[in-house]
Design a protein around this motif. Structure first.
Motif, PDB file in Angstrom:
ATOM      1  N   VAL A 178      -0.509   3.155  19.278  1.00  9.53           N
ATOM      2  CA  VAL A 178      -0.859   2.241  18.388  1.00  9.53           C
ATOM      3  C   VAL A 178      -0.229   2.416  16.864  1.00  9.53           C
ATOM      4  N   HIS A 225      -5.333   8.219  22.523  1.00 12.33           N
ATOM      5  CA  HIS A 225      -4.014   7.443  22.470  1.00 12.33           C
ATOM      6  C   HIS A 225      -2.953   8.566  22.769  1.00 12.33           C
ATOM      7  N   GLY A 232      -2.092  -1.916  10.424  1.00 11.43           N
ATOM      8  CA  GLY A 232      -2.428  -1.916  11.617  1.00 11.43           C
ATOM      9  C   GLY A 232      -3.973  -1.089  11.631  1.00 11.43           C
ATOM     10  N   THR A 233      -4.373  -0.480  12.406  1.00  9.86           N
ATOM     11  CA  THR A 233      -5.654   0.168  12.606  1.00  9.86           C
ATOM     12  C   THR A 233      -5.917   1.284  11.730  1.00  9.86           C
ATOM     13  N   PRO A 234      -6.925   1.350  10.819  1.00  7.07           N
ATOM     14  CA  PRO A 234      -7.247   2.575  10.038  1.00  7.07           C
ATOM     15  C   PRO A 234      -7.003   3.799  10.719  1.00  7.07           C
ATOM     16  N   GLU A 246      -9.774   8.287  18.676  1.00  6.64           N
ATOM     17  CA  GLU A 246      -9.757   7.398  19.789  1.00  6.64           C
ATOM     18  C   GLU A 246      -8.753   8.273  20.615  1.00  6.64           C
ATOM     19  N   VAL A 300      -0.570   2.766  12.966  1.00 11.18           N
ATOM     20  CA  VAL A 300      -1.472   3.236  11.839  1.00 11.18           C
ATOM     21  C   VAL A 300      -0.926   3.570  10.684  1.00 11.18           C
ATOM     22  N   GLU A 327      -9.861   6.079  11.918  1.00 14.82           N
ATOM     23  CA  GLU A 327     -10.482   5.776  13.106  1.00 14.82           C
ATOM     24  C   GLU A 327      -9.637   5.883  14.310  1.00 14.82           C
ATOM     25  N   ALA A 328      -8.381   5.776  14.180  1.00 13.06           N
ATOM     26  CA  ALA A 328      -7.364   5.892  15.243  1.00 13.06           C
ATOM     27  C   ALA A 328      -7.374   7.451  15.791  1.00 13.06           C
ATOM     28  N   SER A 370      -9.171   1.039   3.955  1.00 11.48           N
ATOM     29  CA  SER A 370      -9.219   2.309   4.120  1.00 11.48           C
ATOM     30  C   SER A 370     -10.251   3.176   3.621  1.00 11.48           C
ATOM     31  N   ALA A 378     -13.366   2.435   6.128  1.00 10.49           N
ATOM     32  CA  ALA A 378     -13.264   3.349   7.289  1.00 10.49           C
ATOM     33  C   ALA A 378     -13.472   4.672   6.941  1.00 10.49           C
TER      34      ALA A 378
END
Length: 465
Positions: free
Chosen positions: A147, A164, A153-155, A162, A149, A158-159, A23, A26
């Motif tokens: 997703v 989504h 999973g994904t930081p 993106e 988070v 960052e998500a 974390s 990121a």
């Protein structure tokens, strides 16, 4: 924050990122991209830390390794990794100087663009990762780009940048402690039992951190079977229960999971969501996870049929009530993820008769209630780890007739001896259950490594059988 205030500027600000883990790395990367002057601070100065620091250097990020106590001069903001306690010297110094401190999750919320995906957030002592992955599967079954988070999973920092449709957000008590402005579309508290008391100081402080997930204007979901979860929620909260649901609740009717909360008339109608057989692995606490995931998905407008399809497509993560083998009519089950007494109690509740492998780091948690609640299910107990004596004392008080074997070994072959002793105590129809009720770091690098050691020892037992 209002919609027009969503994206916060970090241009030119002197930001310290505390911690160079997933974390923290990121957060540093994103902050540098937003024009901040970033210094990353970490007490570790090992190969992994130096490699991460080298990756950030071209972005203009300064890394100070091996010294996590001193606050860099000129700091205007601290973004802390979730595990850093408020009383560590750097954070205490920042607080004393009136410098704002928050975590990566809060940073993500402040950075999200105006058209950002809504958040469906959940927390709880146990079941968070299983529930958030169930939720992601349900959302995907409904055709949404979703997703997982947060704590998995994904930081999340960052998500949020993106594209989504929706984010399924798992939040720990640490992350919630360092957050203040989150406003999820819907949020749930799965359960609350003593854990991480060594970090929060008291159970009330731990519970309060969990309750911060409920915010004005969000749909709140509580566990009607958990008094603390219910207490933390607002009066108009929706609920899930393993019993027959009342209006405003999701629950179980015979073999069906049903919704009487997100339907047109909860007083007179219900929506069938799935069958108990659609929940894997089947155990009461996993049914509760499925109902919580369904509630959050339904709050987002997911149709009932997607709940069934999503639960059927869900593949459990390793070390969560994972059946390893059956030897001489005895099942061997790896629930190494049961790292606190509440989780171990749920795992034991799914067994009729267990040889229980328990022990590790209890993190300040009490085990008396756990032992008292499961005493009639115990064939025997094999104790491992640093705090095994505390479990032995609870067994002497609440289950004095249950055979107890103490294994003090901590070498690489210790688990083979543990499994061998457990096998000798088991009878046909029993379950040899690794559900330690404690963290793994006294003997292993992670709960996963502990579970792997157990599974490998069981496979060697099979080979000898």
């Amino acid at each position: 924050m209002d919609a027009e205030e969503v994206t916060e500027s970090y241009e030119g600000r002197r930001v310290v990122v505390a911690g160079l883990g997933v974390s923290g790395t990121a957060a540093a990367r994103v902050l540098a991209g937003r024009g901040a002057h970033v210094t990353v601070v970490d007490g570790r100065d090992d190969d992994a830390s130096r490699e991460r620091a080298a990756e950030l250097a071209p972005l203009g990020v300064t890394a100070r390794l091996g010294d996590a106590d001193t606050l860099p001069e000129g700091t205007q903001l601290v973004v802390t990794s979730p595990g850093w306690k408020p009383d560590v010297p750097l954070l205490a110094a920042a607080a004393a100087a009136g410098i704002e401190i928050y975590g990566e999750v809060e940073l993500a919320w402040r950075l999200r663009p105006a058209d950002a995906a809504p958040w469906l957030a959940l927390t709880g002592t146990n079941g968070k990762t299983t529930c958030v992955r169930m939720l992601t599967c349900i959302l995907a079954a409904a055709g949404h780009d979703a997703v997982a988070v947060g704590n998995v999973g994904t930081p999340i920092v960052e998500a949020v940048l993106e594209k989504h449709d929706v984010l399924a957000v798992e939040l720990s008590s640490y992350q919630l402690h360092w957050s203040s402005t989150l406003r999820p579309l819907a949020s749930a508290v799965l359960n609350v039992a003593p854990d991480h008391i060594d970090w929060h100081g008291t159970f009330d402080a731990y519970a309060e951190a969990k309750g911060r997930i409920f915010t004005p204007g969000s749909v709140a979901v509580v566990n009607a079977d958990d008094p603390v979860s219910t207490r933390l929620g607002p009066p108009d909260a929706k609920a899930f229960t393993l019993g027959v649901p009342a209006p405003g609740q999701l629950g179980v009717v015979e073999e069906l999971l049903v919704d009487r909360a997100f339907v047109d008339d909860p007083r007179t109608s219900a929506a069938e969501l799935a069958e108990l057989g659609d929940v894997r692995p089947f155990a009461p606490h996993n049914v509760a996870n499925a109902l919580a995931a369904a509630a959050l998905a339904r709050a987002f407008g997911v149709p009932p049929e997607a709940v069934r399809e999503g639960l059927r497509s869900f593949v459990p993560d390793p070390h969560r009530i994972a059946h390893v083998a059956t030897v001489a009519e005895v099942d061997y089950v790896d629930d190494s993820k049961a790292t606190n007494p509440h989780a171990a109690a749920s795992s034991l509740a799914a067994c009729r008769s267990a040889v229980w492998i328990a022990g590790g780091l209890l993190k300040g948690a009490d085990v008396d209630d756990l032992v008292a609640s499961c005493a009639d299910r115990l064939r025997a107990v094999v104790l491992i780890g640093r705090d095994r004596a505390r479990i032995a004392e609870a067994l002497a008080r609440h289950a004095p007739d249950v055979p107890v074997v103490d294994v003090p070994d901590t070498d690489t072959g210790a688990m083979d001896r543990v499994v061998t002793r457990a096998a000798a105590l088991a009878r046909p129809g029993d379950t040899v259950l690794l559900a330690p009720a404690g963290a793994s770091f006294d003997m292993f690098t992670s709960y996963g490594a502990r579970g792997d050691a157990f599974a490998e020892a069981v496979r060697r037992l099979v080979a000898r059988a």
